[in-house]
Design a protein around this motif. Sequence first.
Motif, PDB file in Angstrom:
ATOM      1  N   THR A   1     109.407  39.211 100.100  1.00  0.00           N
ATOM      2  CA  THR A   1     108.589  38.002  99.997  1.00  0.00           C
ATOM      3  C   THR A   1     109.459  36.771  99.861  1.00  0.00           C
ATOM      4  O   THR A   1     109.109  35.682 100.332  1.00  0.00           O
ATOM      5  CB  THR A   1     107.655  38.096  98.775  1.00  0.00           C
ATOM      6  OG1 THR A   1     106.924  39.325  98.843  1.00  0.00           O
ATOM      7  CG2 THR A   1     106.695  36.927  98.721  1.00  0.00           C
ATOM      8  N   GLY A   2     110.588  36.929  99.219  1.00  0.00           N
ATOM      9  CA  GLY A   2     111.499  35.811  98.997  1.00  0.00           C
ATOM     10  C   GLY A   2     112.720  36.261  98.242  1.00  0.00           C
ATOM     11  O   GLY A   2     112.960  37.458  98.034  1.00  0.00           O
TER      12      GLY A   2
ATOM     13  N   THR B   1     111.131  31.017  99.207  1.00  0.00           N
ATOM     14  CA  THR B   1     110.050  31.753  99.852  1.00  0.00           C
ATOM     15  C   THR B   1     109.589  30.967 101.073  1.00  0.00           C
ATOM     16  O   THR B   1     109.878  29.762 101.202  1.00  0.00           O
ATOM     17  CB  THR B   1     108.854  31.959  98.901  1.00  0.00           C
ATOM     18  OG1 THR B   1     108.336  30.679  98.521  1.00  0.00           O
ATOM     19  CG2 THR B   1     109.260  32.742  97.659  1.00  0.00           C
TER      20      THR B   1
END
Length: 378
Positions: free
Chosen positions: A34-35, A65
């Motif tokens: 996701t990040g 992100t």
Amino acid sequence: MTTATQRTPNPFTQDDYAARMSRVVDEAVGAGLTGVIVAPGPDLVWLTGYQPTAITERLTMLVLTADREPTLVVPTLERPDAESAEGAGALTMIDWADGSDPYPLAGSLLRADGRFGISDSAWAMHLLGLQQARPATSYHALSQGMPMMRAVKDADELARLAMAGEAADSTYLEIIHVRFAGRRETEVAADLARLLREFGHEQVDFTVVGSGPNGANPHHEAGERVIQPGDSVVLDFGGLMHGYGSDTTRTVCVGEPSAEVQKVHDIVRAAQQAAFEAVQPGVPCQEIDRTARAVITDAGYGDQFIHRTGHGIGVTTHEPPYMVEGEEQPLEPGMCFSIEPGIYLAGRFGVRIEDIVTVTENAGRRFNNTDHHLRVVE
């Protein structure tokens, strides 16, 4: 004194840092993350130009992100320093005051069920705090999820590494003219540190001086042993210049070498050259190790080559990629790493030769260019 060419590298710009952060987000998404969460350390320096003056228990955290601007969480008292960093203009900053709990604030930047890469340098207490604030999130070490994040250098980074290598070469060309016999290893190590600084290094990370039997320990700390005539001496030294690393090794002999020392040195020199000639895009990292190791093994000293052939280098002197068996990552133009085979005969002597190398479009290029032949010193 030999004088290294004194040049000032092009400064990194806000756009440079923004581009790095954008690339990391893209690579994170490609890796199924996701990040990325970046703690103080080399990753944060590379991405933002910011290095806290003191790494303390206070939470500092960069969140990258795809769904928000790069955001740096900092303690209130350290915000002025963060705002003065080269890449600060590419960041949104959020600060938190002493006495408050920073984890709900930091956790609010993370998707509740997100899968995040996190710097290896992150403190366990901060990771646990984030997990408590966002229980459904999961975290994965960047060294496993994105090990090549800093591996490919751009032109300005390559220029810095070349300058650092040139300064290390100038240090070697000076140290071979000092007296070795009758002096302690620590005295020669002090000379190495002084010369590295004189030739432009702002930080000296290591000065290995392994004389006689101490040379058989690859990471020997310079000690009080008095260097004797006839000793071979492993000299391994480096640090940071303009924020980028140097690391080179040469083995010298105090007076004329014995036939055995000369023989072992010739084998290591051949192994180092063979490994360098194997460098080209697409070659797996492990092939560089295999090539060097084959030369040494064929000569009968395979059991005395007791470490990997190389490590990456950049804003730290050791980072991915690693030239070691099992590392199948293919070489890419812009990757930079050491090639440093060695032979270590316990209780007697050791030999190592090391250059920093970068991958070009079709071969390798050395950042260290001093003579590989066994040098006789006084």
